[in-house]
Design a protein around this motif. Structure first.
Motif, PDB file in Angstrom:
ATOM      1  N   LEU A   1       0.850  -1.189   0.000  1.00 30.00           N
ATOM      2  CA  LEU A   1       0.000   0.000   0.000  1.00 30.00           C
ATOM      3  C   LEU A   1       0.885   1.238   0.000  1.00 30.00           C
ATOM      4  CD1 LEU A   1      -2.381  -1.155   2.881  1.00 30.00           C
ATOM      5  CD2 LEU A   1      -3.074  -0.945   0.485  1.00 30.00           C
ATOM      6  N   VAL A   2       0.442   2.257  -0.731  1.00 26.15           N
ATOM      7  CA  VAL A   2       1.151   3.532  -0.735  1.00 26.15           C
ATOM      8  C   VAL A   2       0.143   4.651  -0.517  1.00 26.15           C
ATOM      9  CG1 VAL A   2       2.325   5.223  -2.221  1.00 26.15           C
ATOM     10  CG2 VAL A   2       3.126   2.859  -2.155  1.00 26.15           C
ATOM     11  N   ILE A   3       0.482   5.568   0.377  1.00 27.34           N
ATOM     12  CA  ILE A   3      -0.300   6.793   0.525  1.00 27.34           C
ATOM     13  C   ILE A   3       0.336   7.829  -0.386  1.00 27.34           C
ATOM     14  CG2 ILE A   3      -1.037   8.598   2.122  1.00 27.34           C
ATOM     15  CD1 ILE A   3      -0.857   6.446   4.339  1.00 27.34           C
ATOM     16  N   ALA A   4      -0.390   8.240  -1.416  1.00 25.11           N
ATOM     17  CA  ALA A   4       0.143   9.108  -2.461  1.00 25.11           C
ATOM     18  C   ALA A   4      -0.428  10.515  -2.332  1.00 25.11           C
ATOM     19  CB  ALA A   4      -0.199   8.541  -3.838  1.00 25.11           C
ATOM     20  N   THR A   5       0.375  11.493  -2.708  1.00 21.21           N
ATOM     21  CA  THR A   5      -0.072  12.886  -2.646  1.00 21.21           C
ATOM     22  C   THR A   5      -0.823  13.296  -3.909  1.00 21.21           C
ATOM     23  OG1 THR A   5       2.089  13.608  -3.482  1.00 21.21           O
ATOM     24  CG2 THR A   5       1.784  13.556  -1.086  1.00 21.21           C
ATOM     25  N   PHE A   6      -0.932  12.371  -4.878  1.00 17.92           N
ATOM     26  CA  PHE A   6      -1.755  12.614  -6.069  1.00 17.92           C
ATOM     27  C   PHE A   6      -2.265  11.275  -6.580  1.00 17.92           C
ATOM     28  CE2 PHE A   6       2.710  12.410  -7.428  1.00 17.92           C
ATOM     29  CZ  PHE A   6       2.670  11.369  -8.336  1.00 17.92           C
ATOM     30  N   ARG A   7      -3.321  11.326  -7.385  1.00 16.77           N
ATOM     31  CA  ARG A   7      -3.898  10.088  -7.934  1.00 16.77           C
ATOM     32  C   ARG A   7      -2.974   9.547  -9.031  1.00 16.77           C
ATOM     33  NH1 ARG A   7      -8.981   7.720  -8.239  1.00 16.77           N
ATOM     34  NH2 ARG A   7     -10.019   9.534  -7.319  1.00 16.77           N
ATOM     35  N   PRO A   8      -2.619   8.264  -8.968  1.00 11.02           N
ATOM     36  CA  PRO A   8      -1.749   7.704 -10.008  1.00 11.02           C
ATOM     37  C   PRO A   8      -2.404   7.767 -11.383  1.00 11.02           C
ATOM     38  CG  PRO A   8      -1.951   6.216  -8.134  1.00 11.02           C
ATOM     39  CD  PRO A   8      -2.973   7.281  -7.943  1.00 11.02           C
TER      40      PRO A   8
ATOM     41  N   VAL B   1      -8.020   5.170  -3.942  1.00  8.14           N
ATOM     42  CA  VAL B   1      -9.225   5.755  -3.360  1.00  8.14           C
ATOM     43  C   VAL B   1      -8.821   6.970  -2.529  1.00  8.14           C
ATOM     44  CG1 VAL B   1     -10.529   3.596  -3.313  1.00  8.14           C
ATOM     45  CG2 VAL B   1      -9.099   4.202  -1.364  1.00  8.14           C
ATOM     46  N   PRO B   2      -9.637   8.037  -2.513  1.00 11.54           N
ATOM     47  CA  PRO B   2      -9.310   9.207  -1.684  1.00 11.54           C
ATOM     48  C   PRO B   2      -9.207   8.813  -0.220  1.00 11.54           C
ATOM     49  CG  PRO B   2     -11.063   9.722  -3.242  1.00 11.54           C
ATOM     50  CD  PRO B   2     -10.865   8.235  -3.303  1.00 11.54           C
ATOM     51  N   LEU B   3      -8.191   9.344   0.453  1.00 11.80           N
ATOM     52  CA  LEU B   3      -7.956   9.005   1.857  1.00 11.80           C
ATOM     53  C   LEU B   3      -8.141  10.203   2.773  1.00 11.80           C
ATOM     54  CD1 LEU B   3      -6.991   6.871   3.933  1.00 11.80           C
ATOM     55  CD2 LEU B   3      -4.657   7.686   3.515  1.00 11.80           C
TER      56      LEU B   3
ATOM     57  N   GLY C   1      -5.041  13.296  -0.515  1.00 15.69           N
ATOM     58  CA  GLY C   1      -4.169  12.134  -0.525  1.00 15.69           C
ATOM     59  C   GLY C   1      -4.951  10.891  -0.916  1.00 15.69           C
ATOM     60  N   PHE C   2      -4.267   9.937  -1.537  1.00 13.72           N
ATOM     61  CA  PHE C   2      -4.918   8.718  -2.027  1.00 13.72           C
ATOM     62  C   PHE C   2      -4.238   7.482  -1.451  1.00 13.72           C
ATOM     63  CE2 PHE C   2      -5.873  11.971  -5.105  1.00 13.72           C
ATOM     64  CZ  PHE C   2      -7.184  11.716  -5.460  1.00 13.72           C
ATOM     65  N   LEU C   3      -5.055   6.471  -1.144  1.00 12.74           N
ATOM     66  CA  LEU C   3      -4.533   5.175  -0.723  1.00 12.74           C
ATOM     67  C   LEU C   3      -4.483   4.280  -1.959  1.00 12.74           C
ATOM     68  CD1 LEU C   3      -3.563   3.383   1.581  1.00 12.74           C
ATOM     69  CD2 LEU C   3      -5.944   2.726   1.993  1.00 12.74           C
TER      70      LEU C   3
END
Length: 309
Positions: free
Chosen positions: A151-158, A166-168, A281-283
């Motif tokens: 799992l990665v918490i991303a600062t933008f949608r891939p 999914v939005p986190l 942020g997105f999960l």
């Protein structure tokens, strides 16, 4: 007609259980490399087994990507048919007795520290093991595609559809300084009246030389392009906060990171715009279902904590 029957029988012939187990592991991990690690095999062996299964089925099962693989629709159908029988067989044969693999979670260091790890504490008490990696979103997503993270918490949608996101959380950015600096500037009243001009000549403390967070604030709030050099750069927002709290200048921070300092008066909110900049942020998870049941537990807990927070 005879040719059709011949093809039908070749597909319907019994399939090797080992090949199906390998297929399901690749499907769940989205990576030949990650599947090999879980199965205790070499990557070439996993590749050979998948090719053998594809020849038996006369079907391609995965689209080979630059990093990892993505299942084709037929692979989704095959996985749906075999997942319950194979998982049940693994339970009967004792393959599930070993403890689950650690869950590999990655994301921005500050958000992991302040918001994620406290929320995952209840899972750790139940036996979930975590391996946490801080970093920037782009390289972390590349590692996710390669099977190095679950799992990665991303600062933008891939980009693209290979990774499920999914939005986190939504984080608000705030303009702050220590009380002494805020007094020299003229406080929030002057910033509200003069905008960015009120900060002319005041030292800027930033995360990076290209000022990604501060530039976004300037563009969104002040409607102007930021042109200046930072006095201090440090790729750690906690260090940026510490420098500004100590009186080094002003900066822009996520509100969650400095909420305690704002409440105590250690930092002053220099501006309170009606429409502050917000970043979602997105999960992000690898394609396919994970073979590690704890990945789903961590994912669901992160989403639950985010909703409740």
């Amino acid at each position: 007609m005879r040719d059709r029957e011949s093809n039908h029988h070749s597909v319907a012939a019994p399939l090797d259980l080992n090949l199906l187990r390998t297929f399901l592991t690749v499907y769940r991990t989205g990576s030949f490399t990650a599947a090999a690690r879980l199965l205790g095999l070499s990557q070439p062996t996993v590749t050979t087994q998948i090719r053998a299964l594809e020849r038996q089925l006369d079907r391609e099962l995965f689209e080979r990507l630059a990093r990892g693989v993505s299942p084709v629709p037929y692979a989704d159908e095959l996985a749906a048919r075999i997942v319950d029988p194979l998982d049940s067989l693994a339970t009967v044969t004792g393959e599930d007795d070993a403890p689950a693999e650690p869950v590999h979670l990655a994301g921005p260091a500050e958000f992991l520290t302040h918001s994620v790890l406290p929320g995952l504490a209840p899972l750790v008490e139940t036996g979930v093991r975590l391996r946490i990696t801080p970093g920037l979103t782009e390289p972390l997503l590349e590692d996710l595609r390669a099977g190095r993270h679950d799992l990665v918490i991303a600062t933008f949608r891939p980009r693209g559809r290979a990774l499920a996101a999914v939005p986190l959380n939504d984080e608000e950015f705030v303009l702050v300084a220590a009380p002494e600096q805020a007094g020299r500037i003229g406080g929030p009243a002057r910033v509200a009246a003069e905008g960015a001009a009120a900060l002319h000549g005041v030292p800027l403390v930033a995360y990076a030389e290209d000022l990604p967070i501060v530039r976004r604030y300037w563009r969104h709030v002040f409607g102007t392009r930021l042109v200046r050099d930072p006095a201090i750069t440090m790729p750690d927002l906690n260090a940026v906060k510490a420098a500004v709290t100590g009186g080094a200048g002003f900066t822009v921070l996520p509100r969650y990171l400095c909420a305690a300092e704002l409440a105590s008066g250690a930092l002053i909110l220099l501006h309170d715009p009606d429409d502050p900049p917000i970043n979602t942020g997105f999960l992000v998870q690898r394609p396919g279902a994970s073979g590690n049941p704890h990945v789903a537990l961590v994912r669901d807990q992160l989403l639950r904590v985010a909703r409740e927070g």
